[in-house]
Write a protein that holds these residues in place. Structure first.
Motif, PDB file in Angstrom:
ATOM      1  N   ASN A   7       0.835  -1.203   0.000  1.00  0.00           N
ATOM      2  CA  ASN A   7       0.000   0.000   0.000  1.00  0.00           C
ATOM      3  C   ASN A   7       0.873   1.257   0.000  1.00  0.00           C
ATOM      4  O   ASN A   7       0.615   2.198  -0.742  1.00  0.00           O
ATOM      5  CB  ASN A   7      -0.917   0.018   1.226  1.00  0.00           C
ATOM      6  CG  ASN A   7      -2.169  -0.822   1.009  1.00  0.00           C
ATOM      7  OD1 ASN A   7      -2.420  -1.293  -0.095  1.00  0.00           O
ATOM      8  ND2 ASN A   7      -2.937  -1.013   2.067  1.00  0.00           N
ATOM      9  N   TYR A  64       0.252   3.548  -3.089  1.00  0.00           N
ATOM     10  CA  TYR A  64      -0.527   4.775  -2.873  1.00  0.00           C
ATOM     11  C   TYR A  64       0.312   5.968  -2.424  1.00  0.00           C
ATOM     12  O   TYR A  64      -0.141   7.101  -2.502  1.00  0.00           O
ATOM     13  CB  TYR A  64      -1.654   4.510  -1.875  1.00  0.00           C
ATOM     14  CG  TYR A  64      -2.594   3.434  -2.365  1.00  0.00           C
ATOM     15  CD1 TYR A  64      -3.435   3.675  -3.457  1.00  0.00           C
ATOM     16  CD2 TYR A  64      -2.602   2.163  -1.796  1.00  0.00           C
ATOM     17  CE1 TYR A  64      -4.271   2.685  -3.948  1.00  0.00           C
ATOM     18  CE2 TYR A  64      -3.439   1.162  -2.283  1.00  0.00           C
ATOM     19  CZ  TYR A  64      -4.268   1.434  -3.355  1.00  0.00           C
ATOM     20  OH  TYR A  64      -5.086   0.445  -3.849  1.00  0.00           O
ATOM     21  N   THR A 111     -11.738   0.010  -2.481  1.00  0.00           N
ATOM     22  CA  THR A 111     -10.443   0.322  -3.094  1.00  0.00           C
ATOM     23  C   THR A 111     -10.555   1.531  -3.999  1.00  0.00           C
ATOM     24  O   THR A 111     -11.605   1.754  -4.618  1.00  0.00           O
ATOM     25  CB  THR A 111      -9.916  -0.880  -3.919  1.00  0.00           C
ATOM     26  OG1 THR A 111      -8.721  -0.498  -4.579  1.00  0.00           O
ATOM     27  CG2 THR A 111     -10.918  -1.360  -4.963  1.00  0.00           C
ATOM     28  N   THR A 112      -9.522   2.340  -4.025  1.00  0.00           N
ATOM     29  CA  THR A 112      -9.482   3.450  -4.981  1.00  0.00           C
ATOM     30  C   THR A 112      -8.569   3.058  -6.136  1.00  0.00           C
ATOM     31  O   THR A 112      -8.395   3.795  -7.083  1.00  0.00           O
ATOM     32  CB  THR A 112      -8.943   4.740  -4.336  1.00  0.00           C
ATOM     33  OG1 THR A 112      -7.618   4.491  -3.864  1.00  0.00           O
ATOM     34  CG2 THR A 112      -9.831   5.191  -3.202  1.00  0.00           C
TER      35      THR A 112
HETATM   36  N1  LIG Z   1      -0.497   4.175   2.575  1.00  0.00           N
HETATM   37  C1  LIG Z   1      -1.604   4.646   1.989  1.00  0.00           C
HETATM   38  N2  LIG Z   1      -1.657   5.932   1.552  1.00  0.00           N
HETATM   39  C2  LIG Z   1      -2.760   6.405   0.945  1.00  0.00           C
HETATM   40  N3  LIG Z   1      -3.870   5.682   0.734  1.00  0.00           N
HETATM   41  C3  LIG Z   1      -3.894   4.402   1.146  1.00  0.00           C
HETATM   42  C4  LIG Z   1      -2.761   3.817   1.793  1.00  0.00           C
HETATM   43  N4  LIG Z   1      -3.076   2.533   2.099  1.00  0.00           N
HETATM   44  C5  LIG Z   1      -4.336   2.327   1.675  1.00  0.00           C
HETATM   45  N5  LIG Z   1      -4.840   3.443   1.097  1.00  0.00           N
HETATM   46  C6  LIG Z   1      -6.197   3.607   0.540  1.00  0.00           C
HETATM   47  O1  LIG Z   1      -7.047   2.646   1.129  1.00  0.00           O
HETATM   48  C7  LIG Z   1      -7.673   1.838   0.120  1.00  0.00           C
HETATM   49  C8  LIG Z   1      -7.865   0.428   0.640  1.00  0.00           C
HETATM   50  O2  LIG Z   1      -6.598  -0.225   0.817  1.00  0.00           O
HETATM   51  P1  LIG Z   1      -6.531  -1.796   0.776  1.00  0.00           P
HETATM   52  O3  LIG Z   1      -5.126  -2.199   0.970  1.00  0.00           O
HETATM   53  O4  LIG Z   1      -7.528  -2.332   1.740  1.00  0.00           O
HETATM   54  O5  LIG Z   1      -7.044  -2.153  -0.665  1.00  0.00           O
HETATM   55  P2  LIG Z   1      -6.268  -2.082  -2.051  1.00  0.00           P
HETATM   56  O6  LIG Z   1      -4.838  -1.793  -1.833  1.00  0.00           O
HETATM   57  O7  LIG Z   1      -7.004  -1.124  -2.896  1.00  0.00           O
HETATM   58  O8  LIG Z   1      -6.444  -3.550  -2.626  1.00  0.00           O
HETATM   59  P3  LIG Z   1      -5.729  -4.873  -2.089  1.00  0.00           P
HETATM   60  O9  LIG Z   1      -6.829  -5.774  -1.637  1.00  0.00           O
HETATM   61  O10 LIG Z   1      -5.002  -5.446  -3.231  1.00  0.00           O
HETATM   62  O11 LIG Z   1      -4.825  -4.482  -0.966  1.00  0.00           O
HETATM   63  C9  LIG Z   1      -6.767   1.933  -1.055  1.00  0.00           C
HETATM   64  O12 LIG Z   1      -7.444   1.702  -2.266  1.00  0.00           O
HETATM   65  C10 LIG Z   1      -6.267   3.381  -0.934  1.00  0.00           C
HETATM   66  O13 LIG Z   1      -7.169   4.293  -1.467  1.00  0.00           O
END
Ligand SMILES: Nc1ncnc2c1ncn2[C@@H]1O[C@H](COP(=O)(O)OP(=O)(O)OP(=O)(O)O)[C@@H](O)[C@H]1O
Ligand SMILES: [Mg+2]
Lengths: 133, 287
Positions: free
Chosen positions: A49, A53, A95-96
């Motif tokens: 992440n 991100y 998810t974004t």
């Molecule tokens: N370190 C970060 N900085 C900014 N935004 C973040 C960060 N970590 C997570 N996010 C935001 O939170 C959302 C959810 O994260 P999450 O890890 O649960 O899902 P994902 O990364 O989109 O998919 P995956 O299931 O593959 O991890 C992301 O889509 C993003 O928008």
């Protein structure tokens, strides 16, 4: 390893390296095979992440103790855009990007303690701990 | 006292012609000493004579340095392949300076010494060129090896007529999972298989990224009319997948590769008959 180590997260190969390092420390702390795999997987999610991100960050891996037992603590931080709505981000399937939206919410379930702080425009700091049983 | 550059050049060119045998011999010795006495290590014989002639041609009026550059590039590449260090490689070229300095010194004329300064600069250029081609060659070799390793570490094998399998071993990063997915789909087409087994016994952790790649592979295979079975999900991986909240939906999973093969065989209509004990037939052949 007694002193905490901090590893950079700047590419996919760093995520692989972090997983391996966390596994080594998890064994050292005495986590069960299931718990090792859980904390390794959480490390993988949080590091990726930060990479995806926030364009990168760093992770601190340390052994901690409370009165009763030892544990493994990970502190993953980045100077990225931050998470505007933390509750939203912790919803399963949110998810974004184009992931499954399970990394953050799933990691919270994989560990014993989960702390997420994020300031929009400044970055994100996540601390997770897994205690040996 | 100033000596015109041209006079110096001419003198060096003359000396290079007159003392060819001596310079070549000394160059060979010096280069050998510089690379730890191993000029011929690993059969990396340096074509000193050819390089020397090409260098002389490049100094002449034609200024044609393409032969020389070609020879130096070949030298760098072969040395990079054989594991010489970049300095060992460039030192072969630099060694020529010392050999030529000896004849310029013996000659003793101001022209020869003036010419040597000019010559030395040219050799430096060629040495640096060698260094650069070496580095480029080395990078090339490393990236080729990484790719080969990637390919090697993801064998897709045909288990049975119509059944292919890919045993995944080690850490799955994005690049590798991509390669696996592509190879598996390609193999399905090539072998006309309708069943695929993805075995993850050797994978230490399955996170959301790996899971997503697996799910996508299964969906893509389905679009091609093939069914995937995922096998070898060990207890700790199963725990983690469930806790993360990943759902494998209607994808068939089996404990072991053997179970997955049995399942795929049943699906493709192969019947098993349990043997009634062992029967050993001994037959003697008579001529
Ligand atoms: N370190 C970060 N900085 C900014 N935004 C973040 C960060 N970590 C997570 N996010 C935001 O939170 C959302 C959810 O994260 P999450 O890890 O649960 O899902 P994902 O990364 O989109 O998919 P995956 O299931 O593959 O991890 C992301 O889509 C993003 O928008
Ligand atoms: Mg994520």
């Amino acid at each position: 390893m007694t002193s905490p180590s901090e590893l950079p997260i700047s590419g996919n190969s760093d995520v692989v390296l972090i997983r391996q390092q966390v596994r080594t420390v998890a064994v050292e702390v005495g986590l069960s095979l299931v718990d090792q795999t859980k904390i390794v997987t959480a490390a993988s999610e949080l590091a990726r992440n930060a990479l995806v991100y926030a364009g990168g960050g760093r992770v601190r891996i340390e052994i901690v103790h409370n009165n009763v037992r030892a544990g493994l603590r990970l502190t993953v931080s980045d100077d990225g855009p931050g998470i505007p709505d933390i509750d939203q981000a912790l919803v399963d399937g949110w998810t974004t990007g184009n992931g499954l939206g399970l990394g953050l919410s799933g990691s919270r379930r994989l560990v014993d303690e989960f702390d997420l702080r994020s300031v929009p425009g400044e970055g994100t700091l996540i601390t997770v701990t897994k205690w040996a049983r | 006292m100033t000596v015109p550059v041209d006079a110096g050049r001419r003198r060096i060119e003359e000396l290079l012609e007159q003392h060819e045998g001596q310079v070549l011999r000394r160059w060979f010795e010096i280069a050998g000493a510089m690379s730890g006495g191993h000029v011929d290590r690993g059969g990396a014989a340096v074509p000193f004579g050819e390089i020397y002639q090409a260098l002389r041609r490049s100094l002449g009026d034609s200024h044609d340095g393409s032969d020389l550059r070609g020879l130096l590039a070949d030298l760098s590449r072969s040395r990079a392949r054989q594991g010489f260090t970049p300095s060992e490689t460039a030192n072969v070229v630099f060694g020529l300076k010392e050999a030529v300095y000896e004849i310029a010194e013996a000659d003793g004329s101001p022209e020869a010494l003036r010419g040597f300064v000019w010559f030395s600069r040219i050799v430096d250029d060629h040495g640096l060129f060698t260094f650069e081609t070496y580095a480029a060659a080395r990078e090339r070799i490393i990236s080729d090896q990484a790719e080969q390793l990637l390919e090697l570490s993801t064998p897709v094998v045909k288990l049975w007529e119509g059944i292919v399998a890919v045993p995944l071993i080690g850490t799955l990063d994005s690049a590798r999972t991509q390669v696996v997915m592509e190879k598996l789909l390609q193999m399905l087409v090539e072998t006309g298989s309708e069943h695929a087994v993805i075995d993850i016994t050797g994978v230490p952790a399955v996170d959301t990224q790996v899971a997503q790649h697996l799910l996508k592979t299964v969906v893509a295979a389905r679009l091609m009319g093939a069914e995937c079975v995922i096998s070898g999900i060990r207890p700790q991986i199963a725990h983690t997948i469930v806790t993360l909240g990943i759902e494998f939906g209607d994808i068939v999973t089996k404990a072991s590769l053997a179970d997955a093969l049995a399942h795929a065989l049943r699906q493709s209509g192969v019947e098993f008959v349990k043997g009634r004990g062992r029967r050993v037939t001994v037959r003697t052949e008579e001529n």
